[in-house]
Design a protein around this motif. Structure first.
Motif, PDB file in Angstrom:
ATOM      1  N   PRO A   1      -0.383   8.766  -5.614  1.00 40.26           N
ATOM      2  CA  PRO A   1      -0.604   9.350  -4.491  1.00 40.26           C
ATOM      3  C   PRO A   1      -2.133   9.973  -4.354  1.00 40.26           C
ATOM      4  O   PRO A   1      -2.695  10.153  -3.277  1.00 40.26           O
ATOM      5  CB  PRO A   1       0.411  10.747  -4.299  1.00 40.26           C
TER       6      PRO A   1
ATOM      7  N   ASP B   1      -6.016   1.532  -0.640  1.00 39.14           N
ATOM      8  CA  ASP B   1      -6.408   0.945   0.493  1.00 39.14           C
ATOM      9  C   ASP B   1      -7.246   0.069   0.302  1.00 39.14           C
ATOM     10  O   ASP B   1      -7.351  -1.245   0.900  1.00 39.14           O
ATOM     11  CB  ASP B   1      -7.015   2.077   1.362  1.00 39.14           C
TER      12      ASP B   1
ATOM     13  N   HIS C   1      -5.061   7.143  -2.844  1.00 38.21           N
ATOM     14  CA  HIS C   1      -4.864   6.590  -1.577  1.00 38.21           C
ATOM     15  C   HIS C   1      -5.996   5.715  -1.091  1.00 38.21           C
ATOM     16  O   HIS C   1      -5.729   4.611  -0.738  1.00 38.21           O
ATOM     17  CB  HIS C   1      -4.568   7.711  -0.682  1.00 38.21           C
TER      18      HIS C   1
ATOM     19  N   THR D   1       1.033   3.925  -2.888  1.00 40.12           N
ATOM     20  CA  THR D   1       0.729   5.256  -2.918  1.00 40.12           C
ATOM     21  C   THR D   1       1.662   6.359  -3.144  1.00 40.12           C
ATOM     22  O   THR D   1       1.471   7.463  -3.656  1.00 40.12           O
ATOM     23  CB  THR D   1       0.319   5.351  -1.072  1.00 40.12           C
TER      24      THR D   1
ATOM     25  N   GLN E   1       0.773  -1.252   0.033  1.00 39.89           N
ATOM     26  CA  GLN E   1      -0.016  -0.026  -0.057  1.00 39.89           C
ATOM     27  C   GLN E   1       0.762   1.011   0.018  1.00 39.89           C
ATOM     28  O   GLN E   1       0.515   2.175  -0.621  1.00 39.89           O
ATOM     29  CB  GLN E   1      -0.974  -0.049   1.404  1.00 39.89           C
TER      30      GLN E   1
END
Length: 177
Positions: free
Chosen positions: A72, A79, A75, A68, A64
């Protein structure tokens, strides 16, 4: 303290498995279901199987984090995807437990495994699991201190004796080193 216990136990298990490298799952002998059950009981009593529980969550956190960094802006989606994928992979955890049981079954007899399970399930066995790594570390430190003292004394006493013997042979003391 609990983290150190897990590390110590992990190191002990890894050293045992590596030290007994002649035994492998690839060369697994046929063992009875009872033998494997005894191996699983021993692994559980040692707390080894519970350490396996951390592998998937730790790897999911790592994946994760990596995703990320690359994406970015996603996110929440990352997740969700990583969590769903980790949950889908969770049943494979049993494979690792079975492999561990097979490794122990190849090394120990069913009776030995039962004795290990009985001991490590006892209060004394649990105390050994908790404090054994601490005692081993302190014993290692004591050994290091003792070795340094012996080295110092051996050097000093051997040098003095050498000087005495050289003086006896030559009639004069050697130059200090």
């Amino acid at each position: 303290m609990r983290f150190q216990t897990k590390i110590g136990r992990s190191v002990a298990v890894a050293a045992t498995v590596m030290g007994l490298g002649a035994f492998s799952v690839a060369a697994a002998q046929d063992v009875s279901p009872e033998h494997l059950a005894a191996a699983k009981a021993a692994l559980n009593a040692l707390g080894i199987n519970s350490q396996f529980d951390e592998i998937l969550p730790n790897q999911a956190d790592l994946v994760q984090s990596q995703m990320t960094q690359v994406y970015p802006n996603y996110h929440s989606l990352i997740d969700e995807v990583v969590t769903d994928t980790a949950i889908a992979l969770a049943p494979r955890r049993a494979d690792l437990e079975n492999e561990g049981a097979q490794i122990y079954a190849n090394i120990f007899t069913q009776e030995e495994l039962q004795q290990l399970a009985d001991f490590y399930s006892s209060d004394l066995g649990q105390k050994f699991i908790q404090y054994g790594p601490i005692a081993a570390r302190e014993l290692s430190q004591a050994g290091d201190i003792w070795a340094r003292g012996i080295a110092r004394d051996l050097n000093q006493q051997a040098q003095e004796e050498l000087n005495t013997r050289i003086a006896e042979q030559t009639g004069s003391a050697p130059a200090p080193q």
